[in-house]
Write an enzyme that holds these catalytic residues in place. Sequence first.
Site, PDB file in Angstrom:
ATOM      1  N   SER A 253       0.874  -1.296   0.275  1.00  9.10           N
ATOM      2  CA  SER A 253       0.005  -0.117   0.001  1.00  9.10           C
ATOM      3  C   SER A 253       0.911   1.218  -0.036  1.00  9.10           C
ATOM      4  O   SER A 253       1.997   1.150   0.454  1.00  9.10           O
ATOM      5  CB  SER A 253      -0.962   0.227   1.161  1.00  9.10           C
ATOM      6  OG  SER A 253      -0.270   0.194   2.261  1.00  9.10           O
ATOM      7  N   LYS A 254       0.135   2.179  -0.692  1.00  7.37           N
ATOM      8  CA  LYS A 254       0.931   3.561  -0.749  1.00  7.37           C
ATOM      9  C   LYS A 254       1.236   4.217   0.717  1.00  7.37           C
ATOM     10  O   LYS A 254       2.314   4.553   1.062  1.00  7.37           O
ATOM     11  CB  LYS A 254       0.296   4.561  -1.335  1.00  7.37           C
ATOM     12  CG  LYS A 254       0.247   4.258  -2.947  1.00  7.37           C
ATOM     13  CD  LYS A 254      -0.447   5.582  -3.623  1.00  7.37           C
ATOM     14  CE  LYS A 254      -1.765   5.276  -3.967  1.00  7.37           C
ATOM     15  NZ  LYS A 254      -2.457   6.121  -4.956  1.00  7.37           N
ATOM     16  N   ARG A 255       0.283   3.899   1.565  1.00  7.07           N
ATOM     17  CA  ARG A 255       0.421   4.293   2.845  1.00  7.07           C
ATOM     18  C   ARG A 255       1.292   3.795   3.789  1.00  7.07           C
ATOM     19  O   ARG A 255       1.911   4.492   4.832  1.00  7.07           O
ATOM     20  CB  ARG A 255      -1.121   4.175   3.830  1.00  7.07           C
ATOM     21  CG  ARG A 255      -2.046   5.218   3.196  1.00  7.07           C
ATOM     22  CD  ARG A 255      -3.144   5.207   4.363  1.00  7.07           C
ATOM     23  NE  ARG A 255      -4.204   6.006   3.564  1.00  7.07           N
ATOM     24  CZ  ARG A 255      -5.436   6.205   4.205  1.00  7.07           C
ATOM     25  NH1 ARG A 255      -5.675   5.553   5.471  1.00  7.07           N
ATOM     26  NH2 ARG A 255      -6.326   6.811   3.727  1.00  7.07           N
TER      27      ARG A 255
END
Length: 281
Positions: A253-255
């Site tokens: 995930s980007k997060r």
Amino acid sequence: MGEFVTRFAPSPTGYLHLGHACSAFHVWQGAQAANGRVLLRIEDIDQTRCRPEYETAILEDLTWLGLAWDGPIRRQSDHFADYEAILEQLRQRGLIYRCFRTRREIAAALPASANPDEAGFTARPLPASEEESRLARGDAYAWRLSLAAARDALGPRYQHLAYIDETDGTACSVAADPRPFGDVVLGRKETPASYHLACCHDDALQGVTHVIRGEDIREMTAIHTLLQALMDWPQPVYRFHALVLGPDGKKLSKRSGDRGLHAWRDEGKTPDDLRRMTGIS
Ligand code: GLU
């Protein structure tokens, strides 16, 4: 074979990582096999998290991967008025209502283990007088799609919602049950669109015939099927691809700060290396 139109619809909330590359490869591969087109849509309705430099990086990354899109890019933030018009239609049909509950209040109303953004939550529209006073106070609210009103509007169709899943190469009809999601948020006081609304609206407007996306959002298709039925939007065929997992076995995930594609590029990896790394031959 009829016309085949698919799309790649990233949100510019961070740099694309291997998971996005995997999705993009599937999308372009699907289009190529069907001699179809790929549209590029920038899903930037969440203006608090989206940044122009991420959009620039997305375009650079796709170009580096050798993935060329057809026609102009659609940027959702340029079309808030369109989504607002749909919300207004839904409001006039009594299908959405204002919910003033805060995230904290919703969390308190759900079992401790539930994620307030995902667990089905159903509020009740407030009596008009209370709603007026809360509006006058300037309170924040969300527009929720009322499942009860949707059931009334669709009649027997509500019990038979279904979509076509072509993941395994043959088309099969899959029953879609939106009830576990409760009354989903379709807009907010300050943002007249949610992902669900903007995505389904645009798929219909852009004539998307095939949606190719990760299997992590397969379940959301129930909500999309419901919206398509309520709005009489044509329903695309769906294909879901396997995800690329990180070393911890969890989805990238980007997060969680998974490496952007530029880092692989700087390290000397080629687009073909990335194809192999994402399981695309
Ligand atoms: N903007 C969504 C994402 O990046 C699009 C997913 C989809 O509708 O295919 O996850």
